[in-house]
Enzyme design. Structure first.
Site, PDB file in Angstrom:
ATOM      1  N   SER A 199       1.090   7.934  -5.714  1.00 23.39           N
ATOM      2  CA  SER A 199       2.032   6.936  -5.203  1.00 23.39           C
ATOM      3  C   SER A 199       3.094   6.592  -6.236  1.00 23.39           C
ATOM      4  CB  SER A 199       1.295   5.651  -4.816  1.00 23.39           C
ATOM      5  OG  SER A 199       0.625   5.788  -3.600  1.00 23.39           O
ATOM      6  N   HIS A 219       2.281  -2.887  -3.977  1.00 28.91           N
ATOM      7  CA  HIS A 219       2.527  -1.447  -4.029  1.00 28.91           C
ATOM      8  C   HIS A 219       3.989  -1.096  -3.753  1.00 28.91           C
ATOM      9  CE1 HIS A 219       2.190   2.791  -2.621  1.00 28.91           C
ATOM     10  NE2 HIS A 219       1.146   2.855  -3.433  1.00 28.91           N
ATOM     11  N   ASP A 242       6.797   1.595   2.891  1.00 28.59           N
ATOM     12  CA  ASP A 242       5.750   1.137   1.985  1.00 28.59           C
ATOM     13  C   ASP A 242       5.296  -0.253   2.427  1.00 28.59           C
ATOM     14  OD1 ASP A 242       4.201   0.780  -0.552  1.00 28.59           O
ATOM     15  OD2 ASP A 242       5.322   2.558  -1.149  1.00 28.59           O
TER      16      ASP A 242
END
Length: 846
Positions: free
Chosen positions: A623, A259, A184
């Site tokens: 996600s 994220h 990620d």
């Protein structure tokens, strides 16, 4: 975008065409000298194909060159970027090959892939890449491609406190000993969700994990601990392209986006971390497996996303380090071209990861709701779509005519007993400025444009335009404006050009609301304009007659219609190749909570403007759904340490729920605009086997298992794939082929049913002795018969089920059925059945 390459003019010709397309602005002579990143794989198998025992063997860890070294330690090892160890044997082989093939020429090797695939990433010209492809040792030469990124309440919604956590001894042991690797955007190591401060209970690093903690200025020594056990970053491909922004992207494992921090905490964040945003408290956060360990492999970045060469390097390293689960909330930017979507470096590396015993979970993609929009294709990858959970945040505005309009906004309300005057930004301009000439003044981005005396104590009306979606204007700046003008609150109406954009609830320090519906926005503006009093001659406003009050949106509401599949969640059927031919594989596998998810946020995260500087953020997307499954898989791995990756996937699939909280069918949104109006019951191509059932997955009764060899046989069954399979896996296909429908998956998909087909499924009992009754519903246009209809099975025993599916009519419309295995000890095993094209007779059979 993903392309399999092998020696021979045919395939190479396709590859050169792609290169010319990328560099179309160059003349041919110039293009030959332009460099690009290529991923080169060799015919000799990687280390994992020879050392199956590499995973865990009495505290030893087999390095990529086959040497054995101890990895017993209590804390993660820190290493500087400048540390240099002995170069592994396989690296020296790669270097030797490059020197022989490109003798005396310039090139730049970025990575050596040692464990999951045997190969390297190198920056070379087209001509050099061609010469590499002609070497006898080389199997594939592929142009690098880009990829992109695709809680407080979800543990409760999934029943973890009284269910799965209780079975494992409570939240303080849930996931213990399991390492989840995240590919990620990195992590913020100082977030309390990743602290190892548990003085009442030891927190040792699992002995089977041998990863390191990379030390840089942004990620200093001590960033890792017994919770965050490993952290590295991979950016060589991006750096060679000259697009790496060191200011935003950080050449370290630190998360400059947000994220990666968000997804890691969803899966494995600590339990009971208070969520405070914009000064308001929204409860306590917890990951799905709060006692599991986190290893971070940063390969995505705020400025540009990521590239396959870096992602493959991250996956390869995660497997070498000994992670148990890999979570990827990333997808390719477009569907891979070539003989099959399954043949690409990322999926092939993940296939080797599965061979090494690693469970791999990937986001389905945010490209729904159109059919065949799925971005995670391969049967060895567990693909997760996004659904709602039952907690929502909403507020409303009550107009002076008693009309109520609902909206969004994590904001306090105005005084319950008072109504406030409405003032539009365009009617509160400061006459001493040139604001009237500003096309965007209605967005309230600069307090200097407005007359404070007009706004003070009133509700300021601002427009929400496409500029907010693009990040050119922000809610936070508009609130700052309203605050500086001493407004009582702020009201946003939706610009009619913003269509199909889902608004996440946005934190606001002051009373406020965003009206997401253009139609409701028209109602507000009509009431406001009709309430204005103007001078008959000058037409100037002499009185603002509109009044309103805003109800608070901080307190959560709970809906009984959850879960439902979100419109953006990518849908099946699974495409087998770039021509969108249908594969006989069900995708997605399941859906999980992915909408309005609270989770940790990086202190310097830039991905969401409205949550900059906050410790938590609310995000939506597949996600967010994928790490829910990664965390739940850790609970299964903890209870069943001998389960294969496919067994874990089976347990999650066959126990999934088919109903919402009311007991009705799970619904799926079908359109971007007015999604709650455009919805219908979800099909397997919307939700896979259903909505994940965390507690049921820990007691599946029966599982359906598939091996690495089964997946290779499946790949061999694709027409023309034998050379490619040999190149990637080192396996010769011969006659050992397996049709996709015959893979022992916990689902059955038949893309083309020509009269009839018989498929088999083998179930294995992982519980006690039990007797099962088999029932089914047939897809429309087909009949189904399952043999046997009853069977008794002991613990550890297997049972073969033969399923005959016959077409009863000609149809090209997909239809769906289901096979249920009902155990007398309470187990229920659901196997979805999907049939697309049905041909009831053969026109050419005479």
């Amino acid at each position: 975008m993903l392309m399999e390459g092998r020696r021979g003019a045919g395939v190479w010709g396709v590859m050169v065409c792609l290169a010319v397309f990328v560099w179309c602005s160059c003349a041919q002579g110039d293009a030959d000298n332009v460099t690009a990143v290529y991923i080169v794989t060799l015919k000799q198998g990687p280390a994992s194909h020879y050392y199956d025992e590499l995973r865990v063997k009495k505290g030893h860890h087999f390095e990529g060159n086959g040497s054995v070294g101890m990895s017993r330690f209590d804390k993660p090892r820190n290493t500087s970027r400048t540390d240099r160890g002995h170069k592994p044997y396989i690296d020296r082989l790669h270097d030797s090959l490059l020197k022989r093939a490109l003798r005396g020429e310039n090139y730049l090797k970025l990575y050596s892939y040692r464990y999951l695939i045997n190969g390297f990433a190198v920056m070379v010209t087209q001509q050099q890449a061609y010469r590499l492809s002609m070497r006898k040792e080389v199997s594939n030469v592929i142009l690098d491609f880009s990829v992109r990124t695709a809680t407080t309440h979800t543990p409760l919604f999934l029943g973890l406190p009284q269910g799965a956590w209780a079975q494992e001894g409570g939240f303080d042991t849930a996931g213990e000993g399991v390492v989840i690797g995240f590919i990620d955007t990195g992590i913020d190591p100082i977030h309390p969700s990743f602290s190892d401060n548990t003085p009442d209970k030891p927190y040792p690093v699992p002995q089977h994990f041998s990863g390191i903690c990379e030390v840089t200025r942004d990620f200093p020594s001590g960033s890792c601990n017994r919770k965050l056990v490993g952290a590295r970053h991979f950016a060589a491909s991006a750096i060679t392209r000259g697009i790496f922004n060191a200011t935003q992207d950080y050449a370290s494992p630190f998360d400059g986006d947000g994220h990666g921090t968000h997804t890691a905490a969803i899966a494995a964040g600590n339990h009971g971390i208070e969520v405070v945003v914009a000064g308001h408290t929204f409860g306590n956060a917890s990951g799905m497996a709060p006692r599991s360990h986190i290893a971070v492999y940063k390969a995505l970045y705020k400025s540009f996303g990521g590239f396959a060469a870096d992602v493959v390097a991250a996956i390869d390293q995660a497997a070498q380090d000994g992670v148990d689960i890999i979570s990827l909330s990333i997808t390719p930017n477009r569907r891979p071209p070539g003989i099959a979507t399954f043949f690409n470096p990322i999926d092939m590396a993940l296939l080797s990861a599965v061979k090494a015993g690693i469970f791999v979970v990937q986001a389905a993609g945010n490209t729904g709701p159109s059919p065949k929009s799925i971005s995670s294709f391969s049967p060895w990858i567990f693909t997760v779509g996004a659904a709602t959970h039952d907690r929502t945040y909403s507020n409303s505005i009550v107009l002076g005519n008693n009309f109520t309009i609902s909206g969004v906004g994590l904001a306090p309300g105005t005084d319950e007993d008072s109504m406030y005057t409405l003032v539009s930004a365009i009617h509160a301009l400061n006459t001493t400025t040139a604001a009237a000439n500003d096309l965007y003044v209605s967005e309230c981005q600069d307090a200097g444009n407005f007359d404070k005396s007009v706004v003070k104590g009133n509700l300021l009306i601002c427009s929400y335009s496409i500029r907010f979606v693009l990040g050119l204007s922000t809610i936070k700046q508009a609130i700052e404006t309203a605050d500086n003008l001493s407004a009582a609150g702020i009201v946003f109406y939706m610009d009619p050009y913003v269509i199909g954009f889902q608004l996440n609830p946005v934190p606001m320090r002051i009373p406020g609301i965003i009206i997401p519906s253009p139609d409701d926005s028209k109602i507000l503006l009509h009431y406001y304009n009709s309430s204005l009093e103007r001078d008959d001659s000058s037409k100037k406003i002499v009185k603002f007659g509109g009044r309103a009050s805003v109800s608070g949106g901080i307190k959560a509401n709970f809906s009984h219609s959850a879960p439902k599949v979100m419109y953006y969640s990518a849908r099946g059927p699974d495409p087998e190749d770039n021509s969108l031919a249908n594969a006989d594989i069900l995708k997605p596998n399941v859906v999980a909570p992915g909408n309005f998810i609270w989770s940790a946020w990086s202190s310097r995260g830039l991905d969401s403007i409205e949550f900059r500087g906050e410790s938590f953020a609310m995000m939506s997307g597949t996600s967010m759904a994928a790490p829910h499954i990664a965390g739940l898989a850790a609970l299964i791995k903890q209870k069943f340490p001998s389960f294969s990756p496919s067994a874990i996937g089976s347990a999650l699939s066959t126990t999934a729920s088919l109903n919402d909280k009311k007991g009705g069918p799970i619904m799926a949104q079908r359109a971007y605009t007015n999604p709650d109006v455009n919805q219908s019951p979800a099909t397997p191509f919307d939700m896979g086997s259903g909505f994940v059932n965390a507690t049921g997955a820990l007691d599946p009764g029966l599982i359906l298992d598939s091996s690495y060899d089964d997946y290779v046989s499946f790949l061999c069954g694709i027409n023309g794939s034998s050379p490619v399979v040999l190149n990637y896996t080192g396996a010769s296909c011969g006659d050992a082929t397996l049709h996709a429908a015959d893979l022992n998956l916990p689902s059955i998909t038949v893309s083309k049913l020509n009269q009839s087909v018989t498929v088999q499924r083998v179930v294995t009992n992982v519980g006690g002795n039990e007797t099962y009754t088999v029932g089914w519903t047939a897809p429309y246009g087909a009949s189904v018969k399952v043999v046997p209809t009853h069977f008794s099975i002991g613990g550890g025993e297997k049972q073969v089920l033969s399923v005959l599916v016959s077409a009863t009519m000609n149809s090209s419309v997909a239809s769906y059925g289901r096979i249920g295995l009902f155990g007398n000890q309470g187990h229920l095993v659901n196997i979805p059945l999907s049939v697309i094209l049905k041909i009831s007779y053969n026109n050419t059979s005479g």
